[in-house]
Motif scaffolding. Structure first.
Motif, PDB file in Angstrom:
ATOM      1  N   THR A   1     114.428 -45.150 -10.806  1.00 35.83           N
ATOM      2  CA  THR A   1     115.031 -43.522 -10.591  1.00 35.83           C
ATOM      3  C   THR A   1     116.299 -43.638 -10.292  1.00 35.83           C
ATOM      4  OG1 THR A   1     114.126 -43.820  -7.996  1.00 35.83           O
ATOM      5  CG2 THR A   1     112.650 -43.052  -9.530  1.00 35.83           C
TER       6      THR A   1
ATOM      7  N   LEU B   1     118.685 -43.415 -13.132  1.00 37.10           N
ATOM      8  CA  LEU B   1     118.699 -42.093 -14.088  1.00 37.10           C
ATOM      9  C   LEU B   1     119.382 -40.988 -13.643  1.00 37.10           C
ATOM     10  CD1 LEU B   1     114.547 -42.121 -15.032  1.00 37.10           C
ATOM     11  CD2 LEU B   1     116.637 -42.911 -16.384  1.00 37.10           C
ATOM     12  N   LYS B   2     119.879 -41.352 -12.258  1.00 35.66           N
ATOM     13  CA  LYS B   2     120.772 -40.211 -11.580  1.00 35.66           C
ATOM     14  C   LYS B   2     122.125 -40.289 -12.143  1.00 35.66           C
ATOM     15  CE  LYS B   2     117.969 -40.571  -7.188  1.00 35.66           C
ATOM     16  NZ  LYS B   2     118.391 -40.658  -5.805  1.00 35.66           N
TER      17      LYS B   2
ATOM     18  N   LEU C   1     114.672 -37.762  -5.909  1.00 38.51           N
ATOM     19  CA  LEU C   1     114.405 -37.992  -7.309  1.00 38.51           C
ATOM     20  C   LEU C   1     115.342 -37.633  -8.344  1.00 38.51           C
ATOM     21  CD1 LEU C   1     110.560 -37.305  -7.399  1.00 38.51           C
ATOM     22  CD2 LEU C   1     111.774 -39.594  -7.020  1.00 38.51           C
TER      23      LEU C   1
ATOM     24  N   TRP D   1     114.922 -36.466 -15.934  1.00 34.87           N
ATOM     25  CA  TRP D   1     114.191 -37.983 -16.073  1.00 34.87           C
ATOM     26  C   TRP D   1     114.128 -38.538 -17.486  1.00 34.87           C
ATOM     27  CZ3 TRP D   1     111.346 -40.602 -12.431  1.00 34.87           C
ATOM     28  CH2 TRP D   1     111.172 -39.835 -11.225  1.00 34.87           C
ATOM     29  N   THR D   2     115.041 -37.772 -18.310  1.00 31.34           N
ATOM     30  CA  THR D   2     115.339 -38.514 -19.849  1.00 31.34           C
ATOM     31  C   THR D   2     116.737 -38.692 -19.720  1.00 31.34           C
ATOM     32  OG1 THR D   2     115.776 -36.095 -20.441  1.00 31.34           O
ATOM     33  CG2 THR D   2     113.409 -37.524 -20.658  1.00 31.34           C
TER      34      THR D   2
END
Length: 288
Positions: free
Chosen positions: A41, A44-45, A58, A62-63
């Protein structure tokens, strides 16, 4: 009512006894899985999310795979992975070939002095690798090898051989001697016995030893940091060590992405060979 309670009591007792086991398994699962989930996770940040949001938050998108692209291009992750593969594959090949052959010769073949030779290999396991780095660097420098990956290949092979020979000798010891004696009576020479009988019987053990040596070589930092003098020769572990400095500041997203690629790759290899490794670990436990 009494009969029903009596019938259910063994199941109830069994259920209660399993509760501590489930709790322990759940704790271990969280300890093992959560860091991997946090790593994926985090890759992806964006940089703003790392600075403004809590560490357990989170990712908003997410892509968002731009961190992987940046790590691969700007961070030279592809070059580091290529160098690791070029160092691991030859070293692993030489270690397994020489180690399996030596294990067969020390355990199956009968010749004078094999006991002291095996003890010499065992003594090699007890030598700390840090003690030989400076003399090896001097030798490689005078030989003109410091500008290549050959110092890594030679060092990994030399350090991995003692443990490989010891483990393969142990596995060959579990093979019944009657098989080799029958092959000798049928006219098979020593080379045929090795390739057609000994090698197939310890195949799973070879996978186990190869995986152990693979993780040692792939995850090595000290040897690679000592013998790689140029950035284009750095392996993945050395590249990750210097990864953050290439952006002027700590870019958490690309760094997490680079670590994720390294972790997922090695984890996939282990999961693919897991069954063979389990068979190899128990191959030498029972003789006959």
């Amino acid at each position: 009512m009494t009969a029903t309670f009596t019938d259910r009591s063994p199941r109830l007792i069994s259920f209660v006894r399993r509760i501590p086991v489930w709790i322990i398994v759940g704790i271990l699962l969280v300890v093992v899985v959560y860091p991997l989930f946090w790593l994926l996770t985090g890759s992806l940040k964006t940089q703003e999310e790392f600075l403004n949001n809590p560490t357990w938050a989170l990712p908003e998108d997410w892509t968002n795979f731009s961190n992987y692209v940046e790590a691969w291009t700007t961070g030279n992750l592809g070059v580091y992975i290529r160098n690791s593969v070029l160092a691991v594959v030859p070293a692993l090949f030489f270690t397994i070939v020489f180690g399996v052959a030596a294990g067969f010769a020390l355990e199956v073949m009968v010749w004078k002095g094999r006991g002291p030779v095996l003890l010499a290999f065992l003594a090699g396991i007890m030598i700390p690798g840090q003690m030989i780095l400076l003399p090896l660097f001097t030798i490689y420098f005078r030989a003109g090898l410091t500008g290549s990956l050959w110092p890594l290949i030679i060092t990994y092979t030399a350090i991995g051989l003692p443990l490989t020979v010891f483990m393969m000798a142990t596995y060959f010891r579990s093979v019944p001697r009657e098989i080799f004696e029958a092959a000798t009576l049928d006219g098979a020479n020593i080379f045929r016995m090795f390739w057609t009988i000994g090698f197939p019987l310890v195949r799973n053990a070879i996978f186990t030893v190869a995986l152990v040596q693979f993780f040692f070589i792939w995850n090595d930092l000290l040897i690679a940091l000592t013998f790689t003098t140029r950035d284009d020769l750095r392996t993945i572990q050395v590249g990750l060590l210097n990864f953050t400095g290439q952006f002027g500041q700590i870019q958490y997203g690309p760094t997490f992405a680079a670590i994720a690629v390294n972790v997922i790759g090695t984890l996939a290899i282990y999961l693919f060979l897991n069954q063979r490794v389990m068979k190899g670990l128990t191959a030498g436990s029972v003789k006959g």
